[in-house]
Scaffold this active site. Structure first.
Site, mmCIF file in Angstrom:
data_model
loop_
_atom_site.group_PDB
_atom_site.id
_atom_site.type_symbol
_atom_site.label_atom_id
_atom_site.label_comp_id
_atom_site.label_asym_id
_atom_site.label_seq_id
_atom_site.Cartn_x
_atom_site.Cartn_y
_atom_site.Cartn_z
ATOM 1 C CD1 TRP A 5 38.971 43.004 38.525
ATOM 2 C CD2 TRP A 5 40.114 41.421 37.629
ATOM 3 N NE1 TRP A 5 39.894 43.558 38.937
ATOM 4 C CE2 TRP A 5 40.805 42.711 38.223
ATOM 5 C CE3 TRP A 5 40.819 40.667 37.036
ATOM 6 C CZ2 TRP A 5 42.168 42.864 38.030
ATOM 7 C CZ3 TRP A 5 42.415 40.678 36.982
ATOM 8 C CH2 TRP A 5 42.931 41.942 37.164
ATOM 9 N N GLY A 40 47.451 50.971 34.521
ATOM 10 C CA GLY A 40 47.848 52.247 35.395
ATOM 11 C C GLY A 40 46.490 53.186 35.399
ATOM 12 C CG HIS A 61 37.936 46.707 35.677
ATOM 13 N ND1 HIS A 61 38.743 47.536 35.380
ATOM 14 C CD2 HIS A 61 38.229 46.054 36.842
ATOM 15 C CE1 HIS A 61 39.470 47.637 36.359
ATOM 16 N NE2 HIS A 61 39.169 46.734 37.410
ATOM 17 C CB THR A 69 47.964 56.040 38.673
ATOM 18 O OG1 THR A 69 48.569 54.832 39.459
ATOM 19 C CG2 THR A 69 48.890 57.137 38.970
ATOM 20 N NE ARG A 127 38.569 51.659 41.531
ATOM 21 C CZ ARG A 127 39.661 50.887 41.728
ATOM 22 N NH1 ARG A 127 40.545 50.907 40.989
ATOM 23 N NH2 ARG A 127 39.752 50.313 43.155
ATOM 24 C CD GLN A 141 39.878 44.518 34.088
ATOM 25 O OE1 GLN A 141 39.823 44.926 33.058
ATOM 26 N NE2 GLN A 141 39.180 43.260 34.362
#
Length: 503
Positions: A237, A92, A144, A95, A134, A89
């Protein structure tokens, strides 16, 4: 004075034109033109130093072997290789995950539809994925999922389903992880009581697939503040499974930091005060093998020993991963991924220095407290940054050596081409004007006459030598004749020696 200057200028112009003509004669192709353009053009700045200047003043702290620095994965996208992305988590990873499905040059690009988060990333000619992440398979091993969950779940999911795009149900994930933990306990190569972080993980499946784990890390303070801002906006989460050794943690092992449905509007002080906050040292926990410390049961071993085992396990797993990147070095992350997997991105990565975490103003006291809460992550990040920059420098140096070797080969090629062109021009000129060369060379006729006169003399002398060898039996009866023959032979030899010397 003006006349001398004009003559000098004219001589320089003629010399320049002569040099240009000679250069065009020696290298008429495009190779020399490219070299000339490069010579007169300004040097291209290094795009990887635009992020920061840390690489120029970087001093390594850790000693890594060549095998630790050289990362080259023979990734067979058409075969059985699978990239597994461990998404931590607020590092980045979202992205970077989008780059993997939308920004890679592939024979068969991922199929991404508008309005859908997941993309279909099939191998060329197969209905089978090459990416476990993901944005390709969804949260197939839980939201995650960490290192402990992925290394147990991914092989079982891939072996149980030929198409890993299908996400198993929550109950099915529990069954998969429980079966994987039982296999691990009954495996003869696994010592459940060992606290060594060097325990080997399963990098292949029963079907022979090869798993290449990758991840992204971030500066712990920035990551911590970014997670706090995310929790403030209502993120929880809660769907994360935290399965370890076949079961999720109990409420006593992992208490909640808030009583309601979420932690919206949580102040930073309250966020830091919760001792069970999973944001603390999240990167170490998600990269380590939790089975080495009894999962989430804190009573298995002392806290100091537990922290040491977790940190060493995270370092070992990170070092042996196929690839990891750093959020603070986007272009270098792109470079190392491309060199590791021999896969190129279409567009360059962008370094965003302004984030939600950077907009949070904290004083030095709060900064120090966050660092203390994440002291394991701080040490892991220092280790990871050192390894990352050493790998980058090693790969760049290797690339420069390869470029230098190619330039040397190019120089040898151009030199050989020049010599070949030069000798071909000479031989072509001689073959086209043989009569002119003979008439212009005053020694040519003399050499030719000398050769013509020399041939009969050599023939006559050779016959005399044969006659001399045939009449050896008469040497005692004709001493005068022997002397004459000897004088004649010596004269011929002297003549031939003088001719050879002259030639």
């Amino acid at each position: 004075m003006d006349e001398k200057s004009n003559k000098l200028l004219l001589a320089l112009v003629m010399f320049f034109l002569f040099a240009v003509i000679v250069l065009q004669y020696v290298c008429p192709g495009t190779e020399c033109q490219l070299l000339r353009l490069k010579a007169f053009s300004s040097p291209v700045p290094d795009p990887y130093r635009s992020e920061d200047e840390s690489s120029s003043r970087f001093v390594p702290r850790y000693n890594f072997s060549r095998g630790d620095l050289l990362r080259k994965v023979d990734f067979d996208i058409k075969g059985d290789d699978l990239i597994v992305f461990l998404h931590i988590q607020k590092t980045g990873g979202t992205t970077f995950g989008r780059h993997l499905v939308r920004n890679i040059q592939l024979e068969q690009p991922c199929e991404c539809r508008v309005g859908q988060k997941k993309c279909t990333c099939h191998r060329p000619g197969k209905r089978e994925t090459w990416l476990f992440s993901r944005f390709s398979t969804g949260w197939s091993c839980g939201l995650h999922a960490d290192w402990t969950e992925l290394t147990s779940c991914v092989p079982a999911v891939v072996d149980g389903k030929r198409d890993a795009r299908l996400r198993p149900s929550r109950w099915r994930i529990f069954q998969i992880l429980d079966a994987a933990s039982k296999d691990k306990r009954h495996s003869p190569n696994t010592n459940p009581g060992a606290n060594s972080p060097s325990t080997k993980v399963r990098s292949t499946s029963k079907s022979g697939k090869n798993f290449h784990y990758i991840t992204i890390l971030r500066d712990p303070v920035s990551r911590y503040l970014s997670e706090w801002r995310h929790v403030q906006r209502g993120a929880t989460w809660k769907a994360s499974l935290h399965v370890c050794d076949g079961r999720p943690p109990t409420s006593e092992e992992l208490p909640s930091c808030y009583p309601g449905d979420d932690w919206s509007g949580c102040p930073l002080k309250e966020f830091m005060d919760c001792p069970y906050n999973l944001a603390n040292n999240r990167q170490v926990r998600m990269l380590s093998d939790l089975t080495l410390v009894g999962c989430y049961n804190l009573s298995v071993m002392p806290e100091k020993q537990r922290n040491k085992v977790l940190l060493e396990s995270a370092k070992s797993n990170l070092k042996h991963m196929a690839f990891f990147g750093l959020t603070e070095f986007q272009r270098k992350t792109q470079y190392l991924f491309e060199k590791t997997f021999n896969m190129n991105f279409i567009s360059p990565f962008t370094q965003y220095n302004t984030t939600r975490a950077s907009s949070v103003e904290i004083n030095e006291e709060v900064q120090k407290r966050i660092e203390r809460l994440n002291f394991l992550d701080m040490e892991l990040y220092t280790y990871a940054k050192d390894l990352f920059l050493q790998r980058y420098q090693f790969m760049r140096q290797k690339e420069h050596q390869e470029a230098r070797r190619k330039r040397q080969e190019q120089r040898k090629f151009l030199k050989g081409r020049f010599l070949q062109t030069h000798f071909q021009g000479q031989s072509r000129g001689q073959s086209q004007n043989p009569t002119q060369n003979q008439s212009q060379n005053p020694n040519f006729n003399a050499n030719q006459n000398l050769t013509q006169n020399l041939i009969p003399n050599l023939t006559q002398n050779s016959s005399q030598d044969l006659s001399h060898k045939g009449n050896r039996s008469n040497q005692k009866r004709n001493p005068g004749q022997e002397q004459n023959d000897s004088n004649s032979s010596n004269g011929t030899n002297d003549y031939i020696g003088s001719v050879e010397k002259w030639r």
